[in-house]
Scaffold this active site. Structure first.
Site, PDB file in Angstrom:
ATOM      1  N   ASP A 264       0.864  -1.170   0.000  1.00 51.41           N
ATOM      2  CA  ASP A 264       0.000   0.000   0.000  1.00 51.41           C
ATOM      3  C   ASP A 264       0.905   1.226   0.000  1.00 51.41           C
ATOM      4  O   ASP A 264       2.043   1.176   0.487  1.00 51.41           O
ATOM      5  CB  ASP A 264      -0.925   0.032   1.221  1.00 51.41           C
ATOM      6  CG  ASP A 264      -2.110   0.964   1.014  1.00 51.41           C
ATOM      7  OD1 ASP A 264      -3.140   0.501   0.481  1.00 51.41           O
ATOM      8  OD2 ASP A 264      -2.002   2.165   1.351  1.00 51.41           O
TER       9      ASP A 264
ATOM     10  N   ASP B 255       5.115   3.283  -3.685  1.00 47.67           N
ATOM     11  CA  ASP B 255       4.450   3.725  -4.908  1.00 47.67           C
ATOM     12  C   ASP B 255       4.666   2.700  -6.016  1.00 47.67           C
ATOM     13  O   ASP B 255       5.773   2.541  -6.527  1.00 47.67           O
ATOM     14  CB  ASP B 255       5.043   5.080  -5.303  1.00 47.67           C
ATOM     15  CG  ASP B 255       4.489   5.644  -6.589  1.00 47.67           C
ATOM     16  OD1 ASP B 255       3.582   5.024  -7.176  1.00 47.67           O
ATOM     17  OD2 ASP B 255       4.975   6.715  -7.010  1.00 47.67           O
TER      18      ASP B 255
ATOM     19  N   ASN C  72      -3.944  -3.991  -7.990  1.00 40.50           N
ATOM     20  CA  ASN C  72      -5.200  -3.418  -7.506  1.00 40.50           C
ATOM     21  C   ASN C  72      -5.094  -1.931  -7.191  1.00 40.50           C
ATOM     22  O   ASN C  72      -6.104  -1.238  -7.168  1.00 40.50           O
ATOM     23  CB  ASN C  72      -5.647  -4.185  -6.250  1.00 40.50           C
ATOM     24  CG  ASN C  72      -6.791  -3.514  -5.523  1.00 40.50           C
ATOM     25  OD1 ASN C  72      -7.943  -3.591  -5.940  1.00 40.50           O
ATOM     26  ND2 ASN C  72      -6.485  -2.817  -4.422  1.00 40.50           N
TER      27      ASN C  72
ATOM     28  N   TYR D 208      -9.800   8.126 -15.446  1.00 36.51           N
ATOM     29  CA  TYR D 208      -9.939   6.798 -14.848  1.00 36.51           C
ATOM     30  C   TYR D 208     -10.403   5.776 -15.882  1.00 36.51           C
ATOM     31  O   TYR D 208      -9.869   4.670 -15.977  1.00 36.51           O
ATOM     32  CB  TYR D 208     -10.936   6.898 -13.689  1.00 36.51           C
ATOM     33  CG  TYR D 208     -11.263   5.617 -12.974  1.00 36.51           C
ATOM     34  CD1 TYR D 208     -10.367   5.039 -12.086  1.00 36.51           C
ATOM     35  CD2 TYR D 208     -12.499   5.001 -13.157  1.00 36.51           C
ATOM     36  CE1 TYR D 208     -10.680   3.876 -11.396  1.00 36.51           C
ATOM     37  CE2 TYR D 208     -12.833   3.844 -12.478  1.00 36.51           C
ATOM     38  CZ  TYR D 208     -11.919   3.289 -11.599  1.00 36.51           C
ATOM     39  OH  TYR D 208     -12.238   2.128 -10.926  1.00 36.51           O
TER      40      TYR D 208
ATOM     41  N   LYS E 269      -8.332   2.521 -17.102  1.00 34.16           N
ATOM     42  CA  LYS E 269      -8.882   1.180 -16.894  1.00 34.16           C
ATOM     43  C   LYS E 269      -9.093   0.447 -18.217  1.00 34.16           C
ATOM     44  O   LYS E 269      -8.971  -0.787 -18.281  1.00 34.16           O
ATOM     45  CB  LYS E 269     -10.195   1.265 -16.112  1.00 34.16           C
ATOM     46  CG  LYS E 269     -10.013   1.668 -14.645  1.00 34.16           C
ATOM     47  CD  LYS E 269      -9.110   0.696 -13.907  1.00 34.16           C
ATOM     48  CE  LYS E 269      -9.171   0.885 -12.408  1.00 34.16           C
ATOM     49  NZ  LYS E 269      -8.234  -0.029 -11.694  1.00 34.16           N
TER      50      LYS E 269
ATOM     51  N   THR F 242     -16.090   0.967  -1.777  1.00 29.38           N
ATOM     52  CA  THR F 242     -14.711   1.302  -1.413  1.00 29.38           C
ATOM     53  C   THR F 242     -14.649   2.784  -1.083  1.00 29.38           C
ATOM     54  O   THR F 242     -15.618   3.526  -1.273  1.00 29.38           O
ATOM     55  CB  THR F 242     -13.737   1.012  -2.575  1.00 29.38           C
ATOM     56  OG1 THR F 242     -14.024   1.925  -3.652  1.00 29.38           O
ATOM     57  CG2 THR F 242     -13.867  -0.422  -3.061  1.00 29.38           C
TER      58      THR F 242
END
Length: 299
Positions: free
Chosen positions: A40, A66, A93, A164, A168, A198
């Protein structure tokens, strides 16, 4: 760990695993017998999930940092090999959003989202692939698995999320590319497009937050991030050896496969078209072609 565990002693890296879907993945892999490298960006978040896994009797180490940084990504892969002796599974993820309509989006908002999602997937994949290729050339190939994280936004578009959605969509195609290039080293690559509650989705506005909220009556929580993880755990297992280059949508108890760009209806004149000829041809082609999925949020 149950008797039906599929990934006993396999080594998995889960990026962005300090919360949300990533955390659910890390916990699910540990419960399935895997040894987990928890990444993370926030070190305390990664260490917290490691603590949860160890408290439950599992094996885990933290590798914060990172994922879109070349050297950091290399060190995350190295952590898996140094701490657990191998790497079998990469679950990409990590990500975040900077939502804005295209007409208002800044260069920094575009670059930041594309960097973490698309570059972050590539950089982690690149270093893991180098390890797996070396293992294959040394005569010790792994039954390796890559599970990337795309999104319905990347498959169909999403109003206010152009950065985004583009990232994706790139991840979905990167998955197909990886499957084609890495199969010779014993690696499969698949992607998921999850729908779950989330921090990102809960921060996407009141309407989205209401849709994602847990049911007050205690019924099945279709937006629980843990609903996504069983598919990821299965795709990571030796059982999934014959599945590669596919994108799956998963929401609640529903799993579906999404077919990407593919040739549909065509007309071949056998020579060059004149612009004035193409109007009725395109009209005919579109009339016979499947209707596109609607863009999320479009009116």
């Amino acid at each position: 760990m149950g008797e039906s565990a599929l990934n006993t002693d396999r080594v998995v890296i889960v990026t962005g695993a300090g919360q949300g879907i990533g955390r659910a993945h890390a916990l699910a892999f540990a419960a399935d017998g895997a040894r987990v490298v928890v990444n993370d960006y926030v070190a305390d978040a990664a260490n917290g999930v490691v603590g949860e896994i160890r408290s439950a009797g599992g094996q885990a180490v933290a590798a914060p940092g990172d994922v879109a940084d070349w050297d950091t990504a290399a060190s995350i892969v190295a952590t898996a090999v140094e701490q657990f002796g191998a790497l079998d599974i990469l679950v990409n993820n990590a990500g975040f959003v900077r939502d804005r309509m295209l007409v208002s989006m800044s260069e920094d908002e575009w670059d930041a989202v594309v960097r973490v999602h698309l570059k972050g997937h590539f950089v982690m994949l690149r270093h893991a692939a180098e390890y797996w290729r070396a293992q294959a050339k040394a005569g010790a190939p792994r039954q390796a698995r890559v599970i990337n994280t795309s999104s319905g936004a990347g498959l169909y578009g999403s109003v206010g999320q152009g950065n985004y959605a583009a990232a994706k969509a790139g991840i979905a195609e990167l998955t197909v590319q990886a499957a084609a290039e890495m199969g010779g080293y014993g690696v499969t690559a698949n992607a998921i497009a999850p729908a779950a509650r989330t921090q990102m989705t809960m921060g996407a506005g009141e309407a989205m937050a209401a849709q994602m909220a847990a049911p007050a009556d205690g019924s099945f929580d279709a937006m629980d991030p843990a609903n996504v993880s069983p598919l990821v755990v299965w795709l990571a297992s030796p059982e999934a050896a014959g599945v590669t280059g596919r994108v799956f949508e998963v929401e609640g108890g529903k799993v579906s496969v999404s077919d990407g760009w593919q040739r549909s209806v065509e007309r071949d004149k056998g020579s060059r078209w004149e612009p004035a000829e193409l109007g009725p041809v395109i009209e005919e082609i579109l009339a016979k072609a499947p209707v596109p999925m609607p863009v999320y949020g479009a009116r």
